[in-house]
Design a protein around this motif. Structure first.
Motif, PDB file in Angstrom:
ATOM      1  N   LYS A 153       0.760  -0.899   0.152  1.00 45.17           N
ATOM      2  CA  LYS A 153      -0.286  -0.080   0.040  1.00 45.17           C
ATOM      3  C   LYS A 153       1.353   1.634  -0.223  1.00 45.17           C
ATOM      4  CE  LYS A 153      -4.281   1.956   2.297  1.00 45.17           C
ATOM      5  NZ  LYS A 153      -4.064   3.034   3.218  1.00 45.17           N
ATOM      6  N   GLU A 154       1.811   1.466   1.227  1.00 43.99           N
ATOM      7  CA  GLU A 154       2.684   2.164   1.039  1.00 43.99           C
ATOM      8  C   GLU A 154       3.227   2.796  -0.357  1.00 43.99           C
ATOM      9  OE1 GLU A 154       5.486   4.160   4.478  1.00 43.99           O
ATOM     10  OE2 GLU A 154       6.601   2.036   3.490  1.00 43.99           O
ATOM     11  N   ALA A 155       4.232   1.521  -0.442  1.00 42.63           N
ATOM     12  CA  ALA A 155       4.987   1.243  -2.133  1.00 42.63           C
ATOM     13  C   ALA A 155       4.621   2.306  -2.901  1.00 42.63           C
ATOM     14  CB  ALA A 155       5.159  -0.029  -2.837  1.00 42.63           C
ATOM     15  N   ASN A 156       2.235   2.019  -3.177  1.00 40.86           N
ATOM     16  CA  ASN A 156       2.056   2.132  -4.568  1.00 40.86           C
ATOM     17  C   ASN A 156       1.629   3.840  -4.129  1.00 40.86           C
ATOM     18  OD1 ASN A 156       1.458   0.306  -5.916  1.00 40.86           O
ATOM     19  ND2 ASN A 156      -0.902  -0.002  -4.667  1.00 40.86           N
ATOM     20  N   GLU A 157       1.527   4.141  -3.137  1.00 40.35           N
ATOM     21  CA  GLU A 157       1.195   6.428  -2.694  1.00 40.35           C
ATOM     22  C   GLU A 157       2.417   6.422  -2.728  1.00 40.35           C
ATOM     23  OE1 GLU A 157      -1.531   4.666   1.415  1.00 40.35           O
ATOM     24  OE2 GLU A 157       0.619   5.622   1.724  1.00 40.35           O
ATOM     25  N   TRP A 158       3.472   5.931  -2.545  1.00 45.12           N
ATOM     26  CA  TRP A 158       4.713   6.877  -3.198  1.00 45.12           C
ATOM     27  C   TRP A 158       5.172   7.126  -4.802  1.00 45.12           C
ATOM     28  CZ3 TRP A 158       8.755   3.840   1.325  1.00 45.12           C
ATOM     29  CH2 TRP A 158       8.866   4.443   1.878  1.00 45.12           C
ATOM     30  N   ILE A 159       4.695   5.725  -5.373  1.00 43.37           N
ATOM     31  CA  ILE A 159       4.475   6.228  -6.762  1.00 43.37           C
ATOM     32  C   ILE A 159       4.344   6.652  -7.011  1.00 43.37           C
ATOM     33  CG2 ILE A 159       4.112   4.123  -8.964  1.00 43.37           C
ATOM     34  CD1 ILE A 159       5.161   2.246  -7.807  1.00 43.37           C
ATOM     35  N   MET A 160       2.780   6.543  -6.534  1.00 40.59           N
ATOM     36  CA  MET A 160       1.168   7.777  -7.046  1.00 40.59           C
ATOM     37  C   MET A 160       1.621   9.073  -6.806  1.00 40.59           C
ATOM     38  SD  MET A 160      -1.192   6.144  -8.528  1.00 40.59           S
ATOM     39  CE  MET A 160      -2.045   5.257  -8.405  1.00 40.59           C
ATOM     40  N   ARG A 161       3.112   9.280  -5.473  1.00 45.76           N
ATOM     41  CA  ARG A 161       2.785  10.718  -5.641  1.00 45.76           C
ATOM     42  C   ARG A 161       4.049  11.698  -6.132  1.00 45.76           C
ATOM     43  NH1 ARG A 161       1.805  10.665   0.300  1.00 45.76           N
ATOM     44  NH2 ARG A 161       5.016  10.269   0.638  1.00 45.76           N
ATOM     45  N   GLY A 162       5.059  10.091  -7.305  1.00 43.59           N
ATOM     46  CA  GLY A 162       5.702  10.279  -7.924  1.00 43.59           C
ATOM     47  C   GLY A 162       6.721  10.782  -7.151  1.00 43.59           C
ATOM     48  N   ASP A 163       7.209  10.020  -6.121  1.00 46.01           N
ATOM     49  CA  ASP A 163       8.502   9.965  -5.250  1.00 46.01           C
ATOM     50  C   ASP A 163       9.329   9.097  -5.909  1.00 46.01           C
ATOM     51  OD1 ASP A 163       6.636  12.093  -3.417  1.00 46.01           O
ATOM     52  OD2 ASP A 163       6.540  10.348  -1.871  1.00 46.01           O
ATOM     53  N   VAL A 164       8.590   7.200  -6.304  1.00 44.56           N
ATOM     54  CA  VAL A 164       9.526   7.265  -6.675  1.00 44.56           C
ATOM     55  C   VAL A 164       9.096   6.656  -7.627  1.00 44.56           C
ATOM     56  CG1 VAL A 164       9.730   4.864  -6.573  1.00 44.56           C
ATOM     57  CG2 VAL A 164       9.312   5.511  -4.301  1.00 44.56           C
ATOM     58  N   THR A 165      10.401   6.688  -8.698  1.00 43.91           N
ATOM     59  CA  THR A 165      10.965   6.746 -10.546  1.00 43.91           C
ATOM     60  C   THR A 165      10.208   5.139 -10.775  1.00 43.91           C
ATOM     61  OG1 THR A 165      12.823   7.352 -10.566  1.00 43.91           O
ATOM     62  CG2 THR A 165      10.804   8.490 -10.617  1.00 43.91           C
ATOM     63  N   ILE A 166      11.602   4.137  -9.710  1.00 41.16           N
ATOM     64  CA  ILE A 166      11.998   2.553 -10.217  1.00 41.16           C
ATOM     65  C   ILE A 166      11.952   1.802  -9.187  1.00 41.16           C
ATOM     66  CG2 ILE A 166      13.779   1.163 -11.322  1.00 41.16           C
ATOM     67  CD1 ILE A 166      14.905   3.698 -12.431  1.00 41.16           C
ATOM     68  N   MET A 167      11.033   0.741  -9.298  1.00 40.26           N
ATOM     69  CA  MET A 167      11.127  -0.391  -8.390  1.00 40.26           C
ATOM     70  C   MET A 167      11.281  -1.506  -8.547  1.00 40.26           C
ATOM     71  SD  MET A 167       7.613  -1.049  -5.537  1.00 40.26           S
ATOM     72  CE  MET A 167       8.275  -2.500  -4.649  1.00 40.26           C
ATOM     73  N   SER A 168      12.350  -2.562  -7.720  1.00 34.57           N
ATOM     74  CA  SER A 168      12.699  -3.626  -7.431  1.00 34.57           C
ATOM     75  C   SER A 168      11.624  -4.747  -7.011  1.00 34.57           C
ATOM     76  CB  SER A 168      14.062  -4.164  -7.311  1.00 34.57           C
ATOM     77  OG  SER A 168      15.569  -3.675  -7.967  1.00 34.57           O
ATOM     78  N   VAL A 169      11.208  -5.581  -8.097  1.00 31.51           N
ATOM     79  CA  VAL A 169      10.544  -6.799  -7.396  1.00 31.51           C
ATOM     80  C   VAL A 169      10.351  -8.024  -7.322  1.00 31.51           C
ATOM     81  CG1 VAL A 169       8.286  -4.593  -6.607  1.00 31.51           C
ATOM     82  CG2 VAL A 169       8.656  -6.315  -9.118  1.00 31.51           C
ATOM     83  N   VAL A 170      10.270  -9.098  -6.537  1.00 33.43           N
ATOM     84  CA  VAL A 170       9.961 -10.703  -7.516  1.00 33.43           C
ATOM     85  C   VAL A 170       8.205  -9.923  -7.434  1.00 33.43           C
ATOM     86  CG1 VAL A 170      12.313 -11.276  -5.713  1.00 33.43           C
ATOM     87  CG2 VAL A 170       9.087 -11.129  -4.676  1.00 33.43           C
ATOM     88  N   ALA A 171       8.142 -11.236  -8.078  1.00 31.94           N
ATOM     89  CA  ALA A 171       6.811 -11.890  -8.336  1.00 31.94           C
ATOM     90  C   ALA A 171       6.033 -11.788  -7.456  1.00 31.94           C
ATOM     91  CB  ALA A 171       6.341 -12.966  -9.070  1.00 31.94           C
ATOM     92  N   ALA A 172       6.235 -12.425  -6.534  1.00 31.81           N
ATOM     93  CA  ALA A 172       4.947 -12.613  -4.457  1.00 31.81           C
ATOM     94  C   ALA A 172       4.539 -10.798  -5.205  1.00 31.81           C
ATOM     95  CB  ALA A 172       5.808 -13.215  -4.339  1.00 31.81           C
ATOM     96  N   MET A 173       5.378  -9.637  -5.139  1.00 32.51           N
ATOM     97  CA  MET A 173       5.224  -8.606  -4.381  1.00 32.51           C
ATOM     98  C   MET A 173       4.862  -8.105  -5.221  1.00 32.51           C
ATOM     99  SD  MET A 173       9.309  -7.864  -3.540  1.00 32.51           S
ATOM    100  CE  MET A 173       9.097  -6.101  -2.960  1.00 32.51           C
ATOM    101  N   LEU A 174       4.915  -8.202  -6.339  1.00 32.48           N
ATOM    102  CA  LEU A 174       4.030  -7.437  -8.099  1.00 32.48           C
ATOM    103  C   LEU A 174       2.659  -7.901  -7.948  1.00 32.48           C
ATOM    104  CD1 LEU A 174       4.366  -5.728 -10.569  1.00 32.48           C
ATOM    105  CD2 LEU A 174       4.630  -7.250 -11.247  1.00 32.48           C
ATOM    106  N   GLN A 175       2.126  -8.612  -7.540  1.00 33.44           N
ATOM    107  CA  GLN A 175       1.242  -9.050  -7.283  1.00 33.44           C
ATOM    108  C   GLN A 175       0.116  -8.397  -6.470  1.00 33.44           C
ATOM    109  OE1 GLN A 175      -0.193 -12.613  -9.425  1.00 33.44           O
ATOM    110  NE2 GLN A 175      -1.562 -11.376  -8.747  1.00 33.44           N
ATOM    111  N   ARG A 176       0.779  -8.274  -5.370  1.00 32.62           N
ATOM    112  CA  ARG A 176       0.285  -7.590  -3.697  1.00 32.62           C
ATOM    113  C   ARG A 176       0.143  -6.577  -4.532  1.00 32.62           C
ATOM    114  NH1 ARG A 176       2.930  -8.959   1.611  1.00 32.62           N
ATOM    115  NH2 ARG A 176       1.212  -8.093   2.425  1.00 32.62           N
ATOM    116  N   MET A 177       0.965  -5.645  -5.335  1.00 28.60           N
ATOM    117  CA  MET A 177       0.462  -4.307  -5.492  1.00 28.60           C
ATOM    118  C   MET A 177       0.167  -3.957  -6.634  1.00 28.60           C
ATOM    119  SD  MET A 177       4.870  -3.097  -5.318  1.00 28.60           S
ATOM    120  CE  MET A 177       4.078  -1.219  -5.869  1.00 28.60           C
TER     121      MET A 177
END
Ligand code: ATP
Ligand code: MG
Length: 490
Positions: free
Chosen positions: A220-244
């Motif tokens: 949830k927080e990762a999505n908020e940071w992306i939505m706010r434009g704070d973050v431009t790149i993120m590293s994930v594994v499949a299970a994390m991406l699935q949850r996002m």
């Protein structure tokens, strides 16, 4: 010998005022990070750390952990990064195997090594006076900077020796592929004790780019940071991406978000398709502890035409598929073999394993894959997990992917079981989604429609949990234990 200025010192000299790292509450500039790391270095010297020593870190993702890595670089010590999810036994085994002199542990984790004289908590270290030592102003690219034990998915973990040069070229290769934008900020929600996380911290200091840290992954927080434009790149594994993706619902990421770097294991096709639909810029990548993170990455312009591919090698690296000792033809499966300045120099105290893995400068990954006619890599599986049934190769990951595409299946694992007629046959172990009702016959029928007959699992067992290691990777070799005792014939 090629030397460079110490990275943090140089970065603090070039761009002292830029933000280096933030955890969403606290932020530090490169100048502040430098001051903090230098102070830790002087305390570590007081604790007896000398050049060439191996010092372990048992810490969670927080700013102090990044400071500690740089502090140890300032002393010329080699940093052993320990997985905080390991048991006391596993941690102790790594310390003994490596010959580490000291472990710096978060207060809440130190208990895991209770009674071990090598442990010093971060708090106890902070209380030490600073010694009057000179800090190293350069690094030698050939020297070991960090040591990480592989996750042990296929056997006993081995300490991978990652040099300064490996980290440097890994960061450079990544930038040559993804580019570097002025407003970039990379989110590390993956652990810093894995190469996926540590490589973000290395890129941050080399590029002069801020990074965001999450203590533990919070979709949830990762999505908020992306939505706010704070973050431009993120590293994930499949299970994390699935949850996002589930958490995101109908929303879409803004254009400021330019790269979701997806690696660590096979990516389920339904997930890639869901991302495609939502316009999430997924870059599939293939890499490992021994390649100091990515070595092959799919550029976004191919994300649709080459869906499922891990891409092409990063600029300074090379890739080859070897079958029966010879380079394979396009579409012919074989062992994935790689070369490049980001490939580790070997395994700690394991000359034989090193000589076996690295031959003529090529690293034999133990993974199976093929390249298509355009040179794109497709990772099929691990060599040790390959099932040979009646002379035909069955890749467990392929069968698992089919099972996972069934709407009732939450998790699936496939392994080979001895068979009088075929030598081996695939058996599947499945955890169903809550409330789902598919039975063995239904799942086998589903597989029969999508897989050659010899790939269809001979048996499918329903289980509550699949065996996974601390890195959450499936331990296929342990699946057989889930067969009910009454049915075990081997
Ligand atoms: P060990 O070597 O001790 O068995 P490990 O190989 O699981 O452990 P890591 O270095 O963390 O330890 O993981 C790298 C491995 O993850 C690769 O060798 C490969 O098997 C798998 N992997 C990474 N990226 C991908 C990908 N894109 N597709 C499929 N598998 C991948
Ligand atoms: Mg491995």
């Amino acid at each position: 010998m090629t030397t460079m200025p110490n990275w943090l010192k140089q970065r603090a000299f070039l761009t002292p005022e830029r933000i280096a790292v933030s955890d969403g509450k606290q932020a530090k500039t490169f100048a502040e990070l430098y001051e903090a790391a230098a102070a830790w270095a002087r305390r570590l010297a007081r604790a007896g750390v000398k050049e060439g020593d191996i010092v372990a870190l048992l810490m969670k993702n927080r700013i102090e952990m990044i400071e500690m890595v740089h502090a140890l670089f300032f002393l010329g010590a080699r940093v052993l990064l320990q997985n905080v999810r390991l048991t006391s036994y596993e941690l102790g085994w790594q310390l003994d195997d490596s010959g580490a002199r000291l472990v710096i542990a978060d207060e809440e984790l130190a208990g895991r090594l209770a009674g071990d004289g090598r442990v010093l908590t971060v708090g106890a270290l902070a209380a030490l006076p600073e010694a009057d030592v000179s800090l190293k102003e350069t690094c030698d690219l050939e020297e070991t900077a960090t040591i990480m034990y592989t996750s042990g998915t296929t056997g006993t973990p081995k300490g991978v020796l990652q040099t300064y040069g490996n980290h440097w070229w890994s960061a450079v290769g990544s930038a040559l592929n993804l580019g570097l934008h002025e407003r970039d900020c990379w989110l590390a929600a993956v652990p810093l004790f894995h190469i996926s996380g540590l490589s973000i911290a290395m890129r941050s200091v080399i590029y002069g780019m801020p990074m965001r840290l999450q203590a533990s992954f919070d979709p949830k927080e990762a999505n908020e940071w992306i939505m706010r434009g704070d973050v431009t790149i993120m590293s994930v594994v499949a299970a994390m991406l699935q949850r996002m993706v589930s958490e995101l619902g109908e929303a879409r990421y803004p254009d400021t978000f330019r790269c979701m770097l997806l690696g660590g294991g096979p990516a389920p096709r339904p997930l890639l398709e869901a991302c495609k639909e939502k316009g999430i810029p997924v870059y599939q990548t293939y890499g490992m502890t021994e390649t100091a993170s990515q070595i092959v990455t799919l550029a976004p312009e191919y994300s649709l035409t080459k869906l499922g591919s891990a891409g092409k090698p990063l600029f300074p690296a090379e890739l080859c598929i070897i079958k029966d000792g010879q380079p394979a033809r396009p579409h012919e499966a074989g062992e994935i073999v790689v070369k490049g300045p980001n490939v580790a120099k070997g395994y700690l105290h394991r000359p034989e394993a090193t000589a076996q893995a690295i031959r003529d400068g090529w690293f034999y990954t133990g993974d199976i894959g093929y390249v298509d006619e355009d040179g794109f890599l497709y990772v099929l599986d691990r060599r040790s997990d390959l099932i040979i049934s009646g002379g035909e190769n069955v890749y467990p990951a392929e069968v698992e992917a089919v099972l996972l595409s069934h709407p009732d299946v939450e998790e699936a694992g496939v392994t080979g079981v001895e068979d009088e007629t075929w030598g081996q046959v695939p058996y599947a172990f499945v955890r169903l989604k809550r409330g789902a009702a598919a039975d063995e016959a239904a799942l086998r029928a589903f597989c029969r429609e999508r897989l050659a007959k010899y790939k269809v699992p001979a048996r499918i067992y329903f289980v509550d949990e699949l065996p996974r290691n601390a890195a959450q990777k499936l331990l296929r070799r342990e699946l057989k234990r889930l067969i009910p005792k009454t049915e075990q014939m081997f």
